[in-house]
Motif scaffolding. Structure first.
Motif, PDB file in Angstrom:
ATOM      1  N   PRO A  11       2.064   5.705  -5.809  1.00 25.02           N
ATOM      2  CA  PRO A  11       1.328   4.399  -5.651  1.00 25.02           C
ATOM      3  C   PRO A  11       0.803   4.384  -4.190  1.00 25.02           C
ATOM      4  CG  PRO A  11       3.607   3.862  -5.834  1.00 25.02           C
ATOM      5  CD  PRO A  11       3.562   5.412  -6.160  1.00 25.02           C
ATOM      6  N   GLU A  12      -0.205   3.544  -4.198  1.00 21.19           N
ATOM      7  CA  GLU A  12      -0.794   3.253  -2.774  1.00 21.19           C
ATOM      8  C   GLU A  12       0.264   2.823  -1.876  1.00 21.19           C
ATOM      9  OE1 GLU A  12      -4.272   0.572  -1.589  1.00 21.19           O
ATOM     10  OE2 GLU A  12      -5.176   2.142  -2.550  1.00 21.19           O
ATOM     11  N   GLY A  13       0.507   3.060  -0.873  1.00 22.34           N
ATOM     12  CA  GLY A  13       1.342   2.628   0.344  1.00 22.34           C
ATOM     13  C   GLY A  13       0.410   1.644   1.148  1.00 22.34           C
ATOM     14  N   GLN A  14       1.382   0.379   1.213  1.00 23.62           N
ATOM     15  CA  GLN A  14       0.776  -0.531   2.245  1.00 23.62           C
ATOM     16  C   GLN A  14       1.733  -0.928   3.348  1.00 23.62           C
ATOM     17  OE1 GLN A  14      -2.249  -2.319   1.578  1.00 23.62           O
ATOM     18  NE2 GLN A  14      -1.935  -3.548   3.506  1.00 23.62           N
ATOM     19  N   PHE A  18      -1.905   0.009   8.217  1.00 18.57           N
ATOM     20  CA  PHE A  18      -2.634   0.961   7.738  1.00 18.57           C
ATOM     21  C   PHE A  18      -2.246   1.158   6.172  1.00 18.57           C
ATOM     22  CE2 PHE A  18       1.302   2.816   9.275  1.00 18.57           C
ATOM     23  CZ  PHE A  18       1.522   3.529   8.187  1.00 18.57           C
ATOM     24  N   LYS A  19      -3.010   2.063   5.339  1.00 20.75           N
ATOM     25  CA  LYS A  19      -2.920   2.162   3.978  1.00 20.75           C
ATOM     26  C   LYS A  19      -2.729   3.721   3.729  1.00 20.75           C
ATOM     27  CE  LYS A  19      -5.009  -1.847   2.072  1.00 20.75           C
ATOM     28  NZ  LYS A  19      -6.435  -2.307   1.379  1.00 20.75           N
ATOM     29  N   VAL A  31      -0.700  18.515  -2.495  1.00 24.45           N
ATOM     30  CA  VAL A  31      -0.940  17.312  -2.419  1.00 24.45           C
ATOM     31  C   VAL A  31      -1.104  16.616  -0.918  1.00 24.45           C
ATOM     32  CG1 VAL A  31      -0.724  15.184  -3.647  1.00 24.45           C
ATOM     33  CG2 VAL A  31      -0.420  17.327  -4.991  1.00 24.45           C
ATOM     34  N   GLY A  32      -1.975  16.086  -0.514  1.00 25.37           N
ATOM     35  CA  GLY A  32      -2.193  15.458   0.720  1.00 25.37           C
ATOM     36  C   GLY A  32      -2.142  13.913   0.512  1.00 25.37           C
ATOM     37  N   PHE A  33      -2.141  13.264   1.781  1.00 27.43           N
ATOM     38  CA  PHE A  33      -2.151  11.771   1.560  1.00 27.43           C
ATOM     39  C   PHE A  33      -3.437  11.272   2.549  1.00 27.43           C
ATOM     40  CE2 PHE A  33       2.092  12.553   0.125  1.00 27.43           C
ATOM     41  CZ  PHE A  33       1.762  11.499  -1.046  1.00 27.43           C
TER      42      PHE A  33
END
Length: 52
Positions: A11-14, A18-19, A31-33
Motif C-alpha cells: 500500500p501507499e506509504g504516508q 512525503f509519500k 521492485v522500486g519505490f
C-alpha cells in the motif's frame, strides 16, 4: 536468476512530508519505490523594504 514468485503490492506509504508508492517490477524482478516530497515551507515573493 530471476525471481519467479509473484510480486505483492504494497500500500501507499504516508509520512509527514512525503509519500511512497511502489513502482512496477523491471525485467530483473526489481521492485522500486517512488518518493513524492511535499514542500517544507512556502516561498513568498520578495518585496523591497520601505526607505526610512
Amino acid at each position: 536468476m530471476a525471481n519467479t514468485k509473484p510480486v505483492e503490492n504494497v500500500p501507499e506509504g504516508q509520512a509527514r512530508f512525503f509519500k511512497t508508492r511502489q513502482m512496477e517490477a523491471n525485467e530483473k524482478g526489481f521492485v522500486g519505490f517512488e518518493t513524492v516530497w511535499e514542500p517544507f515551507q512556502k516561498e513568498v515573493e520578495y518585496e523591497t523594504p520601505k526607505k526610512p
